[in-house]
Motif scaffolding. Sequence first.
Motif, PDB file in Angstrom:
ATOM      1  N   LYS A 181       9.373   6.931   5.230  1.00 30.42           N
ATOM      2  CA  LYS A 181       8.270   7.520   6.058  1.00 30.42           C
ATOM      3  C   LYS A 181       7.059   7.767   5.366  1.00 30.42           C
ATOM      4  CE  LYS A 181       6.007   8.885   9.827  1.00 30.42           C
ATOM      5  NZ  LYS A 181       5.938   8.112  10.846  1.00 30.42           N
ATOM      6  N   PRO A 182       7.120   8.458   4.229  1.00 30.34           N
ATOM      7  CA  PRO A 182       6.109   9.089   3.384  1.00 30.34           C
ATOM      8  C   PRO A 182       5.452   7.658   2.696  1.00 30.34           C
ATOM      9  CG  PRO A 182       7.822  10.400   2.832  1.00 30.34           C
ATOM     10  CD  PRO A 182       8.272   9.264   3.541  1.00 30.34           C
ATOM     11  N   ALA A 183       6.224   6.595   2.400  1.00 25.61           N
ATOM     12  CA  ALA A 183       6.037   5.338   1.812  1.00 25.61           C
ATOM     13  C   ALA A 183       4.910   4.652   2.725  1.00 25.61           C
ATOM     14  CB  ALA A 183       6.921   4.458   1.405  1.00 25.61           C
ATOM     15  N   LEU A 184       5.092   4.796   3.887  1.00 21.85           N
ATOM     16  CA  LEU A 184       4.404   4.041   4.879  1.00 21.85           C
ATOM     17  C   LEU A 184       2.973   4.620   5.046  1.00 21.85           C
ATOM     18  CD1 LEU A 184       7.098   3.255   7.635  1.00 21.85           C
ATOM     19  CD2 LEU A 184       5.830   1.501   6.400  1.00 21.85           C
ATOM     20  N   ARG A 185       2.727   5.746   4.509  1.00 18.66           N
ATOM     21  CA  ARG A 185       1.565   6.310   4.404  1.00 18.66           C
ATOM     22  C   ARG A 185       0.553   5.653   3.387  1.00 18.66           C
ATOM     23  NH1 ARG A 185       3.359  12.384   3.952  1.00 18.66           N
ATOM     24  NH2 ARG A 185       4.449  12.728   6.017  1.00 18.66           N
ATOM     25  N   HIS A 186       1.117   4.950   2.526  1.00 19.99           N
ATOM     26  CA  HIS A 186       0.303   4.092   1.598  1.00 19.99           C
ATOM     27  C   HIS A 186       0.515   2.814   1.410  1.00 19.99           C
ATOM     28  CE1 HIS A 186      -0.193   8.307   0.051  1.00 19.99           C
ATOM     29  NE2 HIS A 186       1.141   8.266   0.204  1.00 19.99           N
ATOM     30  N   ALA A 187       1.671   2.106   2.045  1.00 23.76           N
ATOM     31  CA  ALA A 187       2.028   0.895   1.906  1.00 23.76           C
ATOM     32  C   ALA A 187       2.257   0.198   3.518  1.00 23.76           C
ATOM     33  CB  ALA A 187       3.002   0.434   1.077  1.00 23.76           C
ATOM     34  N   SER A 188       2.026  -1.130   3.564  1.00 31.64           N
ATOM     35  CA  SER A 188       2.143  -1.565   4.903  1.00 31.64           C
ATOM     36  C   SER A 188       3.791  -1.660   5.363  1.00 31.64           C
ATOM     37  CB  SER A 188       1.677  -3.023   4.852  1.00 31.64           C
ATOM     38  OG  SER A 188       2.291  -3.971   4.059  1.00 31.64           O
ATOM     39  N   PRO A 189       4.095  -1.863   6.438  1.00 35.01           N
ATOM     40  CA  PRO A 189       5.535  -2.087   6.585  1.00 35.01           C
ATOM     41  C   PRO A 189       6.131  -3.268   6.088  1.00 35.01           C
ATOM     42  CG  PRO A 189       4.514  -1.676   8.795  1.00 35.01           C
ATOM     43  CD  PRO A 189       3.451  -1.700   7.728  1.00 35.01           C
ATOM     44  N   LEU A 190       5.632  -4.343   5.925  1.00 33.65           N
ATOM     45  CA  LEU A 190       5.873  -5.545   5.192  1.00 33.65           C
ATOM     46  C   LEU A 190       6.334  -5.214   3.709  1.00 33.65           C
ATOM     47  CD1 LEU A 190       6.646  -8.596   5.145  1.00 33.65           C
ATOM     48  CD2 LEU A 190       4.476  -8.816   4.790  1.00 33.65           C
ATOM     49  N   GLN A 191       5.219  -4.614   2.974  1.00 33.04           N
ATOM     50  CA  GLN A 191       5.618  -4.123   1.603  1.00 33.04           C
ATOM     51  C   GLN A 191       6.960  -3.229   1.383  1.00 33.04           C
ATOM     52  OE1 GLN A 191       1.540  -2.569   1.036  1.00 33.04           O
ATOM     53  NE2 GLN A 191       1.016  -4.104  -0.394  1.00 33.04           N
ATOM     54  N   VAL A 192       6.941  -2.228   2.318  1.00 25.90           N
ATOM     55  CA  VAL A 192       7.851  -1.310   2.207  1.00 25.90           C
ATOM     56  C   VAL A 192       9.155  -1.916   2.486  1.00 25.90           C
ATOM     57  CG1 VAL A 192       9.038   0.809   3.420  1.00 25.90           C
ATOM     58  CG2 VAL A 192       6.537   0.584   2.809  1.00 25.90           C
ATOM     59  N   THR A 193       9.276  -2.751   3.535  1.00 23.65           N
ATOM     60  CA  THR A 193      10.578  -3.600   3.641  1.00 23.65           C
ATOM     61  C   THR A 193      11.003  -4.590   2.652  1.00 23.65           C
ATOM     62  OG1 THR A 193      10.233  -3.403   6.022  1.00 23.65           O
ATOM     63  CG2 THR A 193      11.789  -4.910   5.326  1.00 23.65           C
TER      64      THR A 193
END
Length: 314
Positions: A181-193
């Motif tokens: 969840k915190p990662a999605l504040r800075h990166a897109s869903p595609l990047q995080v996945t």
Amino acid sequence: MDHTGSTSGTATGTDSRALTAAGVTVALWASAFVSIRVSAEHFSPGALALGRLLTASLALGCVLLVKQVPLPPRKAWPGILVSGVLWFGLYMVALNWGEQQVDAGTAAMVVNIGPIVIALLSGWLLKEGFPPALLAGMAVSFAGAAVVGLSTSQGGPASLTGVLLCLFAALAYGAGVVAQKPALRHASPLQVTTYGCFVGTAVTLPFAGQLVTELPEAPLPATLNMLYLGLFPTALAFTTWTYALSRTTAGKMGATTYAVPAAVVLIAWATLGEVPGRLTLLGGAICLAGVALSRRRGRGGGRLRTVRKLRQDV
């Protein structure tokens, strides 16, 4: 790339696209249980996890290249690394291993502690709070999952090792989601996945020898199901999951996964001819009722969050 603005404005509810994405995730994760049954007979837990993650990593990596997506920002990496190690890596190995030690019903009941872990950790660490409707809905859904588990349990003695592995899988899943969840504040869903999947693949590389040994001996249906697990329940479903997660709270997304047991019952009925009993159908219905309850907005809750947001902006 900062997505703070896109997530903060959606904490009070989920838009239609996010609900659609969550629905895709639930359907594909439910289908994974059927594919795992076919593959697990011919692949060891670690080899199956590695084969699944390698397939997903190749697919997602191609998407990154075609779309020319840059590396995630530095602030997103802690969440990506934690979710990659815990959820993409250790969770998949522990779950595959645990399901070989206990029957499906026992595994389902233990693993369904995961959404409760998400609600507790997100309420504490992410400051999402503990909305009464969410907690009530999760309690109802967990009861439904327990009914489904009891109705499908073989009634034999459960392995302590298997139960502990399933419990570890639930904890790893819950902690991994909260880290995303915190990662999605800075990166897109595609990047995080995608980068989370890369990390999970690296974690499971020690099982490469097993995969190389077992792959030539496995029948074609088992190999095709492993490829399916990588392309759809992993590459696609984890991406739609992070998309929906970026637009709602971690607690609500965790509660949504309680629809998976009901979907598994329907998919097994349609594809394997496993006609569910009345108790199983009742448990599935209870799961869905709990999901619906968990997504209700408390009276005045949205207005209170809006006032708090305006004060922060001022």
